[in-house]
Design an enzyme around this catalytic site. Structure first.
Site, PDB file in Angstrom:
ATOM      1  N   ARG A 235       0.847  -1.181   0.000  1.00  0.00           N
ATOM      2  CA  ARG A 235       0.000   0.000   0.000  1.00  0.00           C
ATOM      3  C   ARG A 235       0.890   1.240   0.000  1.00  0.00           C
ATOM      4  O   ARG A 235       1.868   1.319   0.746  1.00  0.00           O
ATOM      5  CB  ARG A 235      -0.928   0.019   1.226  1.00  0.00           C
ATOM      6  N   GLU A 264      -3.012   7.792  -6.021  1.00  0.00           N
ATOM      7  CA  GLU A 264      -3.083   7.021  -7.266  1.00  0.00           C
ATOM      8  C   GLU A 264      -4.229   7.524  -8.126  1.00  0.00           C
ATOM      9  O   GLU A 264      -5.323   7.772  -7.607  1.00  0.00           O
ATOM     10  CB  GLU A 264      -3.264   5.531  -6.950  1.00  0.00           C
ATOM     11  N   HIS A 283       0.029  -0.089  -9.740  1.00  0.00           N
ATOM     12  CA  HIS A 283      -0.869  -0.880  -8.892  1.00  0.00           C
ATOM     13  C   HIS A 283      -1.451  -2.080  -9.659  1.00  0.00           C
ATOM     14  O   HIS A 283      -2.662  -2.275  -9.726  1.00  0.00           O
ATOM     15  CB  HIS A 283      -1.998  -0.012  -8.336  1.00  0.00           C
TER      16      HIS A 283
END
Length: 327
Positions: A235, A264, A283
Site C-alpha cells: 500500500r 493514485e 498498482h
C-alpha cells in the site's frame, strides 16, 4: 432483480457476470469514461445498486449515505482502506474482500521489481534505446539478504521465491506461522529498526492502517544500507514518498521498486518521476490471468452467498458481532 454494478479495472467481462446473472442479478459494468474517484460521479454510477463488485475507488461516508439501496461492497482484492467501515456498519452494508486469490501474482511482481532493479533496469533499457552502450556490473542477488516486512499470505509467497533465488531471508512479523518460518529457515527479527540495517532488499507486505502509516519514513530510510533497495507492492501510504524521493536522490538508499503510491494514479509532478533509480508500475501487482479469474469468481460467489442468507465470515471485514443481518 437486485442490481450489481461492476467497477473494478479490467472487469467489464469475466466470470462474475455469468455467476451473478445465473443467480438472478442484473449486472452492469460502470461507465469507464467517468472518473470514479470523484464522489458525485461514483454516487451517480451506483444509483439503485444493491451490491458493488468494487475496485479501489473511495467509498466515503458521504458516498455510503447517498446509496440507500446498497447492501454489499464486494471488493476485488484484499485491501479495504478506501472504504469507510464505520459508515458501512451504521448503514448495514457488508464489506468483503477476496483473500487467498492473488498472493502468487503479487509475489511474482515483487520479485520482478526486485530483479529489475538489481540488474539495472530501467536504466539499461533507456541507454540502449538512446544509442548508449554501457557495460557495468551490479551486485548479485544470490547470497544477498532480503527483509520481508509482514509474513501474511503475500509475504510468505515472496519468502519462498526469495529462498529459491538463493537469498537469505529475514522477516519482521509479530504473529508468524512458526512451522512456515522453520521450514523455510527464515530468521525472525523482533524490531523493524533492527531488520533494516541488515538487508540488501526490503519488501513491504503490511496492510494500510493508522499504525503502519509512513512506517518507512526519513528516520527508517536512514537506517538502511546505502546499497539497499526498497520494494513496495502493498500500500502506498506505508512509505513517506517525499522522504523516499530525497533518500533516492541523495544516495541514502540505492534504488526502489514501487507498484503503489500515496496518491493514485501517481501525479505527473511527483518527484519520483524525475529519478532514474526507481522502477515503477501502476498498482498491477495482483493482476494476472489466474488471479483475475479467481478474484471475480469469489466476488460474485460472495454476493450470491450473502443474498442466499449465508455468511462467509473469512471474507467479511466489518459488521463484527452482527448476527441478524439480512438482505
Amino acid at each position: 432483480m437486485p442490481k450489481v454494478v461492476s467497477t473494478s479495472v479490467n472487469a467489464d467481462g469475466g466470470p462474475h457476470f455469468e455467476i451473478l446473472a445465473n443467480a438472478g442479478f442484473d449486472v452492469e459494468p460502470v461507465d469507464r469514461s467517468v472518473d470514479l474517484f470523484v464522489e458525485d460521479n461514483l454516487v451517480a454510477q451506483m444509483e439503485g445498486a444493491s451490491a458493488i463488485s468494487a475496485g479501489s475507488e473511495p467509498y466515503t461516508r458521504e458516498v455510503i449515505e447517498s446509496l440507500p439501496d446498497l447492501r454489499v461492497i464486494s471488493r476485488s482484492g484484499v485491501g479495504f482502506d478506501a472504504i469507510d467501515l464505520a459508515a458501512c456498519d451504521e448503514k448495514g452494508v457488508v464489506v468483503t474482500v477476496t483473500p487467498g486469490v492473488n498472493h502468487h501474482a503479487v509475489a511474482e511482481h515483487t520479485i520482478a521489481l526486485l530483479m529489475g532493479v538489481a540488474r539495472g533496469f530501467p536504466q539499461r533499457h533507456d541507454r540502449v534505446m538512446s544509442g548508449r552502450w554501457v557495460r557495468e556490473p551490479h551486485p548479485r542477488v544470490m547470497g544477498s539478504t532480503i527483509g520481508i516486512v509482514g509474513l501474511g499470505r503475500i509475504g510468505r509467497a515472496v519468502a519462498t521465491r526469495a529462498v529459491g533465488l538463493g537469498m537469505n531471508v529475514l522477516a519482521f512479523e509479530p504473529y508468524p506461522q512458526q512451522e512456515f518460518v522453520e521450514t523455510w529457515r527464515i530468521e525472525l527479527v523482533d524490531d523493524l529498526d533492527d531488520l533494516l540495517p541488515r538487508c540488501d532488499y526490503v519488501s513491504l507486505h503490511l496492510p494500510n492502517m493508522a499504525e503502519t502509516h509512513h512506517v518507512i519514513n526519513a528516520e527508517r530510510l536512514a537506517k538502511m544500507k546505502s546499497s539497499s533497495v526498497l520494494i513496495n507492492t502493498a500500500r502506498g501510504p506505508l512509505v513517506d514518498e517525499a522522504a523516499l524521493a530525497e533518500a533516492l536522490k541523495g544516495g541514502t538508499i540505492r534504488a526502489a521498486g514501487l507498484d503503489v503510491f500515496e496518491v493514485e494514479p501517481l501525479p505527473t509532478d511527483s518527484p519520483l518521476l524525475a529519478l532514474d533509480n526507481v522502477l515503477l508500475s501502476g498498482h498491477v501487482a495482483g493482476l494476472d490471468n489466474e488471479s483475475h479469474e479467481g478474484t471475480f469468481e469469489m466476488v460474485a460467489d460472495t454476493i450470491v452467498k450473502l443474498h442466499a442468507g449465508e455468511w462467509p465470515a473469512d471474507r467479511i471485514v466489518n459488521m463484527q458481532g452482527v448476527t441478524d443481518w439480512t438482505w
